[in-house]
Scaffold this motif. Structure first.
Motif, PDB file in Angstrom:
ATOM      1  N   HIS A 188       0.832  -1.196   0.000  1.00  0.00           N
ATOM      2  CA  HIS A 188       0.000   0.000   0.000  1.00  0.00           C
ATOM      3  C   HIS A 188       0.874   1.256   0.000  1.00  0.00           C
ATOM      4  N   LEU A 189       0.306   2.354  -0.460  1.00  0.00           N
ATOM      5  CA  LEU A 189       1.028   3.626  -0.463  1.00  0.00           C
ATOM      6  C   LEU A 189       1.234   4.105   0.962  1.00  0.00           C
ATOM      7  N   GLY A 190       2.406   4.706   1.226  1.00  0.00           N
ATOM      8  CA  GLY A 190       2.721   5.135   2.585  1.00  0.00           C
ATOM      9  C   GLY A 190       3.103   6.590   2.655  1.00  0.00           C
ATOM     10  N   GLY A 191       4.156   6.874   3.450  1.00  0.00           N
ATOM     11  CA  GLY A 191       4.641   8.241   3.609  1.00  0.00           C
ATOM     12  C   GLY A 191       5.582   8.616   2.475  1.00  0.00           C
ATOM     13  N   THR A 192       6.323   9.731   2.668  1.00  0.00           N
ATOM     14  CA  THR A 192       7.186  10.249   1.595  1.00  0.00           C
ATOM     15  C   THR A 192       8.622  10.404   2.078  1.00  0.00           C
ATOM     16  N   PRO A 193       9.380   9.323   2.168  1.00  0.00           N
ATOM     17  CA  PRO A 193      10.793   9.433   2.593  1.00  0.00           C
ATOM     18  C   PRO A 193      11.696   9.846   1.426  1.00  0.00           C
ATOM     19  N   LEU A 194      11.430  11.020   0.877  1.00  0.00           N
ATOM     20  CA  LEU A 194      12.176  11.511  -0.290  1.00  0.00           C
ATOM     21  C   LEU A 194      13.638  11.754   0.053  1.00  0.00           C
ATOM     22  N   TYR A 195      13.891  12.437   1.181  1.00  0.00           N
ATOM     23  CA  TYR A 195      15.262  12.773   1.531  1.00  0.00           C
ATOM     24  C   TYR A 195      16.061  11.510   1.874  1.00  0.00           C
ATOM     25  N   GLU A 196      15.377  10.538   2.478  1.00  0.00           N
ATOM     26  CA  GLU A 196      16.041   9.275   2.774  1.00  0.00           C
ATOM     27  C   GLU A 196      16.502   8.570   1.489  1.00  0.00           C
ATOM     28  N   SER A 197      15.654   8.653   0.462  1.00  0.00           N
ATOM     29  CA  SER A 197      16.022   8.007  -0.802  1.00  0.00           C
ATOM     30  C   SER A 197      17.193   8.735  -1.468  1.00  0.00           C
ATOM     31  N   VAL A 198      17.272  10.058  -1.288  1.00  0.00           N
ATOM     32  CA  VAL A 198      18.417  10.814  -1.809  1.00  0.00           C
ATOM     33  C   VAL A 198      19.703  10.359  -1.111  1.00  0.00           C
ATOM     34  N   ILE A 199      19.605  10.147   0.204  1.00  0.00           N
ATOM     35  CA  ILE A 199      20.758   9.659   0.963  1.00  0.00           C
ATOM     36  C   ILE A 199      21.164   8.272   0.477  1.00  0.00           C
ATOM     37  N   ALA A 200      20.176   7.398   0.277  1.00  0.00           N
ATOM     38  CA  ALA A 200      20.460   6.045  -0.208  1.00  0.00           C
ATOM     39  C   ALA A 200      21.076   6.084  -1.605  1.00  0.00           C
ATOM     40  N   ALA A 201      20.626   7.037  -2.419  1.00  0.00           N
ATOM     41  CA  ALA A 201      21.138   7.157  -3.791  1.00  0.00           C
ATOM     42  C   ALA A 201      22.635   7.454  -3.804  1.00  0.00           C
ATOM     43  N   MET A 202      23.127   8.104  -2.747  1.00  0.00           N
ATOM     44  CA  MET A 202      24.553   8.423  -2.683  1.00  0.00           C
ATOM     45  C   MET A 202      25.416   7.167  -2.640  1.00  0.00           C
ATOM     46  N   LYS A 203      24.848   6.056  -2.211  1.00  0.00           N
ATOM     47  CA  LYS A 203      25.557   4.779  -2.223  1.00  0.00           C
ATOM     48  C   LYS A 203      25.170   3.946  -3.441  1.00  0.00           C
ATOM     49  N   ILE A 204      23.886   3.985  -3.800  1.00  0.00           N
ATOM     50  CA  ILE A 204      23.393   3.155  -4.909  1.00  0.00           C
ATOM     51  C   ILE A 204      24.013   3.563  -6.235  1.00  0.00           C
ATOM     52  N   ILE A 205      24.077   4.864  -6.506  1.00  0.00           N
ATOM     53  CA  ILE A 205      24.554   5.348  -7.812  1.00  0.00           C
ATOM     54  C   ILE A 205      26.019   5.007  -8.060  1.00  0.00           C
ATOM     55  N   PRO A 206      26.948   5.276  -7.107  1.00  0.00           N
ATOM     56  CA  PRO A 206      28.350   4.899  -7.363  1.00  0.00           C
ATOM     57  C   PRO A 206      28.535   3.395  -7.569  1.00  0.00           C
ATOM     58  N   GLU A 207      27.785   2.576  -6.822  1.00  0.00           N
ATOM     59  CA  GLU A 207      27.895   1.129  -6.991  1.00  0.00           C
ATOM     60  C   GLU A 207      27.385   0.703  -8.368  1.00  0.00           C
ATOM     61  N   PHE A 208      26.270   1.284  -8.789  1.00  0.00           N
ATOM     62  CA  PHE A 208      25.699   1.015 -10.109  1.00  0.00           C
ATOM     63  C   PHE A 208      26.693   1.417 -11.201  1.00  0.00           C
ATOM     64  N   GLN A 209      27.284   2.588 -11.045  1.00  0.00           N
ATOM     65  CA  GLN A 209      28.249   3.089 -12.023  1.00  0.00           C
ATOM     66  C   GLN A 209      29.475   2.183 -12.097  1.00  0.00           C
ATOM     67  N   LYS A 210      29.941   1.723 -10.940  1.00  0.00           N
ATOM     68  CA  LYS A 210      31.116   0.854 -10.897  1.00  0.00           C
ATOM     69  C   LYS A 210      30.818  -0.519 -11.493  1.00  0.00           C
ATOM     70  N   ASN A 211      29.657  -1.085 -11.156  1.00  0.00           N
ATOM     71  CA  ASN A 211      29.310  -2.434 -11.619  1.00  0.00           C
ATOM     72  C   ASN A 211      29.188  -2.508 -13.136  1.00  0.00           C
TER      73      ASN A 211
END
Length: 240
Positions: A188-211
């Motif tokens: 179900h739809l929940g809250g809006t953890p937008l800033y949390e996802s931006v923080i997570a992206a700081m790790k996800i994007i470099p790993e994606f780029q490296k892989n």
């Protein structure tokens, strides 16, 4: 995620997918996707030409030998084009209650972007950020970490999927954005953890780029606005 989704709905003998609706969206998007792909290739080729360099081959240009007394420029030349830059795309979809009136059109736009990635053959990942979902995949935070205990990321679509997996996942996603659809409680739809996802992206994007050994990774957030505030730091106990 989609295996869990399929198993949960299977208990009630519900398919939970709308393949015809997905196929229609995909067909309707062909013209736009082709235009995007054309513009992408044109811009990439223009950038290659811009970065092209001219070098001497070391071979004499016999048409210029007569001028050896007047100029040193008697060698053949060649244009060296650098390889085109490798690209990737990561998308984050706002899976919050405030998106309910916009989710159907947003998912259509999301599918357009994914089909573009498939058309030009670049890797991609699609995540949904929410405060819901099961605690099955939760992690413990350490003292001193930002308190992100209501934050979940769901990997909805990926270039790693097979054709059948992609069709199922996309058909399920299209089904789920229908307000009258039946879906598991954790989806179900929940809250809006937008800033949390931006923080997570700081790790996800470099790993994606490296892989994928990418030079350029573009990131798209499909959201309707301001996220939940992130102010607290964990001092003594852990959250999940």
């Amino acid at each position: 995620l989609w295996t869990e989704y399929k198993n949960d709905l299977g208990k009630y003998n519900i398919s939970g997918i709308d393949t015809p609706a997905f196929m229609k969206i995909r067909n309707d998007a062909k013209k736009v996707v082709s235009y995007l792909a054309k513009e992408f290739e044109l811009r990439k080729n223009a950038d290659q030409q811009k970065r092209a360099s001219i070098s001497k081959t070391g071979e004499l240009n016999m048409n210029k030998v007569y001028a050896y007394k007047f100029t040193e420029d008697i060698f053949k030349r060649m244009t060296v084009l650098p390889e085109g830059k490798s690209h990737g795309l990561i998308m984050f979809l706002d899976w919050s209650g405030s998106m309910s009136d916009h989710m159907e059109n947003t998912v259509k736009q999301l599918i357009n972007l994914v089909m573009f990635c498939k058309k030009v053959n670049i890797p991609y990942e699609v995540y949904a950020f929410t405060s819901e979902h099961t605690d099955k995949y939760s992690v413990d935070f350490k003292v001193g970490d930002l308190d992100l205990h209501n934050f979940k990321l769901m990997n909805l679509l990926s270039s790693k999927m097979s054709a059948s997996e992609f069709t199922y996942a996309s058909s399920a996603l299209v089904h789920c954005v229908n307000p009258r659809s039946c879906r598991p409680d954790w989806f179900h739809l929940g809250g809006t953890p937008l800033y949390e996802s931006v923080i997570a992206a700081m790790k996800i994007i470099p790993e994606f780029q490296k892989n994928y050994k990418l030079q350029i990774v573009n990131t798209v957030f499909l959201t309707d606005g301001e996220g939940n505030p992130v102010r607290n730091v964990l001092f003594s106990h852990t959250h999940t």
